[in-house]
Design a protein around this motif. Sequence first.
Motif, PDB file in Angstrom:
ATOM      1  N   GLU A  60     -30.105-135.456   6.975  1.00 12.89           N
ATOM      2  CA  GLU A  60     -30.665-136.372   5.975  1.00 12.89           C
ATOM      3  C   GLU A  60     -30.694-135.695   4.606  1.00 12.89           C
ATOM      4  N   GLY A  61     -31.052-134.427   4.563  1.00  9.98           N
ATOM      5  CA  GLY A  61     -31.036-133.684   3.301  1.00  9.98           C
ATOM      6  C   GLY A  61     -29.642-133.604   2.708  1.00  9.98           C
ATOM      7  N   TRP A  62     -28.657-133.322   3.552  1.00  8.58           N
ATOM      8  CA  TRP A  62     -27.268-133.269   3.074  1.00  8.58           C
ATOM      9  C   TRP A  62     -26.814-134.626   2.544  1.00  8.58           C
ATOM     10  N   ILE A  63     -27.194-135.686   3.230  1.00  8.75           N
ATOM     11  CA  ILE A  63     -26.814-137.033   2.787  1.00  8.75           C
ATOM     12  C   ILE A  63     -27.324-137.279   1.372  1.00  8.75           C
ATOM     13  N   GLN A  64     -28.573-136.920   1.117  1.00 10.37           N
ATOM     14  CA  GLN A  64     -29.144-137.126  -0.215  1.00 10.37           C
ATOM     15  C   GLN A  64     -28.386-136.336  -1.279  1.00 10.37           C
ATOM     16  N   VAL A  65     -28.064-135.096  -0.990  1.00  9.38           N
ATOM     17  CA  VAL A  65     -27.330-134.255  -1.953  1.00  9.38           C
ATOM     18  C   VAL A  65     -25.930-134.803  -2.187  1.00  9.38           C
ATOM     19  N   LEU A  66     -25.240-135.143  -1.114  1.00 10.28           N
ATOM     20  CA  LEU A  66     -23.852-135.598  -1.229  1.00 10.28           C
ATOM     21  C   LEU A  66     -23.755-136.965  -1.906  1.00 10.28           C
ATOM     22  N   GLU A  67     -24.684-137.863  -1.599  1.00 13.33           N
ATOM     23  CA  GLU A  67     -24.653-139.181  -2.231  1.00 13.33           C
ATOM     24  C   GLU A  67     -25.030-139.117  -3.708  1.00 13.33           C
ATOM     25  N   ALA A  68     -25.748-138.085  -4.094  1.00 14.50           N
ATOM     26  CA  ALA A  68     -26.089-137.916  -5.508  1.00 14.50           C
ATOM     27  C   ALA A  68     -24.880-137.423  -6.315  1.00 14.50           C
ATOM     28  N   ASN A  69     -23.861-136.912  -5.618  1.00 11.54           N
ATOM     29  CA  ASN A  69     -22.647-136.379  -6.265  1.00 11.54           C
ATOM     30  C   ASN A  69     -21.406-136.893  -5.542  1.00 11.54           C
ATOM     31  N   PRO A  70     -21.225-138.207  -5.454  1.00 10.32           N
ATOM     32  CA  PRO A  70     -20.201-138.780  -4.570  1.00 10.32           C
ATOM     33  C   PRO A  70     -18.756-138.424  -4.908  1.00 10.32           C
ATOM     34  N   THR A  71     -18.453-138.157  -6.162  1.00 10.76           N
ATOM     35  CA  THR A  71     -17.046-137.935  -6.538  1.00 10.76           C
ATOM     36  C   THR A  71     -16.653-136.462  -6.561  1.00 10.76           C
ATOM     37  N   VAL A  72     -17.585-135.585  -6.371  1.00  7.21           N
ATOM     38  CA  VAL A  72     -17.276-134.153  -6.372  1.00  7.21           C
ATOM     39  C   VAL A  72     -16.405-133.827  -5.174  1.00  7.21           C
ATOM     40  N   LEU A  73     -15.349-133.031  -5.402  1.00 13.54           N
ATOM     41  CA  LEU A  73     -14.490-132.576  -4.313  1.00 13.54           C
ATOM     42  C   LEU A  73     -15.027-131.252  -3.798  1.00 13.54           C
ATOM     43  N   LEU A  74     -15.179-131.170  -2.500  1.00 12.43           N
ATOM     44  CA  LEU A  74     -15.706-129.959  -1.872  1.00 12.43           C
ATOM     45  C   LEU A  74     -14.692-129.435  -0.868  1.00 12.43           C
ATOM     46  N   LYS A  75     -14.515-128.119  -0.850  1.00 12.35           N
ATOM     47  CA  LYS A  75     -13.626-127.499   0.121  1.00 12.35           C
ATOM     48  C   LYS A  75     -14.414-127.184   1.377  1.00 12.35           C
ATOM     49  N   LEU A  76     -13.879-127.616   2.497  1.00 11.62           N
ATOM     50  CA  LEU A  76     -14.535-127.395   3.777  1.00 11.62           C
ATOM     51  C   LEU A  76     -13.777-126.363   4.596  1.00 11.62           C
ATOM     52  N   ALA A  77     -14.485-125.343   5.037  1.00  9.41           N
ATOM     53  CA  ALA A  77     -13.933-124.420   6.020  1.00  9.41           C
ATOM     54  C   ALA A  77     -14.075-125.063   7.397  1.00  9.41           C
ATOM     55  N   TYR A  78     -13.516-124.431   8.401  1.00 15.40           N
ATOM     56  CA  TYR A  78     -13.563-124.980   9.754  1.00 15.40           C
ATOM     57  C   TYR A  78     -14.993-125.273  10.199  1.00 15.40           C
ATOM     58  N   ASP A  79     -15.899-124.304  10.024  1.00 23.92           N
ATOM     59  CA  ASP A  79     -17.292-124.479  10.439  1.00 23.92           C
ATOM     60  C   ASP A  79     -17.956-125.646   9.705  1.00 23.92           C
ATOM     61  N   ASP A  80     -17.626-125.789   8.409  1.00 25.74           N
ATOM     62  CA  ASP A  80     -18.172-126.905   7.636  1.00 25.74           C
ATOM     63  C   ASP A  80     -17.680-128.233   8.204  1.00 25.74           C
ATOM     64  N   TRP A  81     -16.384-128.291   8.486  1.00 27.19           N
ATOM     65  CA  TRP A  81     -15.793-129.508   9.023  1.00 27.19           C
ATOM     66  C   TRP A  81     -16.464-129.897  10.345  1.00 27.19           C
TER      67      TRP A  81
END
Length: 128
Positions: free
Chosen positions: A101-122
């Motif tokens: 839920e915390g991640w959702i709030q952060v990510l939705e506040a910055n919807p167009t930012v491109l983020l690089k995901l490593a395997y663990d992140d994915w």
Amino acid sequence: GEIQFNHCAQAASKIAEGAKGQRDHRLARIKVWEEKKTEVMDKIKSFGLTVHESIADGMMNYSSNREGYGAQVMVDSTLQKDLNECTHKLREHREAATEYEGWIQVLEANPTVLLKLAYDDWMFFFGK
């Protein structure tokens, strides 16, 4: 050989969708474990308790000022184990749901930012 994982860029809005799916999965697991906990508690209430009385209590000539004698109420060890598992799983899934839920709030506040995901992140956001 080794598996090579190239970092892949994803829009924060896309990652938020993954986080929502993971959160919803955790909320569904909470419901399942709450139902299981209720079931175990019902079993404990109906037949999971046993009473053990000290043999010494039944002896007329036995006297002692020591504590620890008398009747003890005990929960069936299997049911106790099941109840412990339920409470552990509920805590685990609630903590994870809160984190997503915390991640959702952060990510939705910055919807167009491109983020690089490593395997663990994915795997954290999209893994099954």
